[in-house]
Design a protein around this motif. Structure first.
Motif, mmCIF file in Angstrom:
data_model
loop_
_atom_site.group_PDB
_atom_site.id
_atom_site.type_symbol
_atom_site.label_atom_id
_atom_site.label_comp_id
_atom_site.label_asym_id
_atom_site.label_seq_id
_atom_site.Cartn_x
_atom_site.Cartn_y
_atom_site.Cartn_z
ATOM 1 N N ARG A 1 -2.683 3.739 -10.522
ATOM 2 C CA ARG A 1 -3.315 4.950 -9.994
ATOM 3 C C ARG A 1 -2.842 6.197 -10.738
ATOM 4 N N TRP B 1 -3.694 7.682 -1.458
ATOM 5 C CA TRP B 1 -3.149 6.356 -1.151
ATOM 6 C C TRP B 1 -3.701 5.371 -2.176
ATOM 7 N N THR B 2 -2.981 4.290 -2.390
ATOM 8 C CA THR B 2 -3.392 3.261 -3.341
ATOM 9 C C THR B 2 -2.659 1.967 -3.038
ATOM 10 N N ASN B 3 -3.129 0.872 -3.627
ATOM 11 C CA ASN B 3 -2.382 -0.380 -3.517
ATOM 12 C C ASN B 3 -1.786 -0.768 -4.875
ATOM 13 N N HIS B 4 -1.889 0.133 -5.855
ATOM 14 C CA HIS B 4 -1.279 -0.099 -7.167
ATOM 15 C C HIS B 4 -0.866 1.261 -7.739
ATOM 16 N N HIS C 1 -5.250 8.785 -12.757
ATOM 17 C CA HIS C 1 -5.226 10.245 -12.542
ATOM 18 C C HIS C 1 -5.046 10.977 -13.873
ATOM 19 N N GLY D 1 -9.391 9.816 -12.029
ATOM 20 C CA GLY D 1 -8.963 9.714 -10.634
ATOM 21 C C GLY D 1 -9.750 10.648 -9.743
ATOM 22 N N TYR E 1 6.474 9.069 -2.759
ATOM 23 C CA TYR E 1 5.661 7.946 -2.300
ATOM 24 C C TYR E 1 6.346 7.212 -1.151
ATOM 25 N N LYS F 1 -3.428 -1.111 4.384
ATOM 26 C CA LYS F 1 -4.246 -0.005 3.885
ATOM 27 C C LYS F 1 -4.454 1.031 4.990
ATOM 28 N N ASN G 1 0.860 -1.182 0.000
ATOM 29 C CA ASN G 1 0.000 0.000 0.000
ATOM 30 C C ASN G 1 0.893 1.227 0.000
#
Length: 99
Positions: free
Chosen positions: A33, A26-29, A37, A42, A57, A63, A10
């Motif tokens: 992401r 925030w994202t898990n990929h 965007h 996004g 980042y 998460k 994450n």
């Protein structure tokens, strides 16, 4: 037998928009992401400020931790966020020099 859950990374991230404003999320990929965007699908904030450029980042195990860090960064002043980005840039330069 219990099913093994795939461990995902994450991320908490900052992008710089075309108008030089900063957006934190925030994202898990992360790669996906950024694409979302820049396609205008996004966050509402970034849709009219494209293209966006990833400038910072962090990786987190859960998460919840990523979301908590997103909140912390969003509470920072622009100057504090810029310091975070500058420190991140210096660290990246240090790694590339060692390779």
């Amino acid at each position: 037998m219990k099913e093994m859950k795939k461990q995902s990374i994450n991320y908490t991230y900052i992008v710089e928009c075309e108008d030089k404003t900063l957006y934190t999320g925030w994202t898990n990929h992360l790669e996906k992401r950024m694409k979302v965007h820049n396609e205008g699908k996004g966050a509402k904030y970034t849709r009219s400020r494209r293209p966006v450029r990833l400038v910072y980042y962090e990786c987190h195990e859960t998460k919840q931790i990523a979301m908590k860090r997103e909140y912390q960064i969003k509470q920072m002043t622009r100057q504090q966020k810029q310091r975070l980005i500058q420190q991140f840039d210096r660290n990246k330069e240090g790694y590339s020099k060692e390779e």
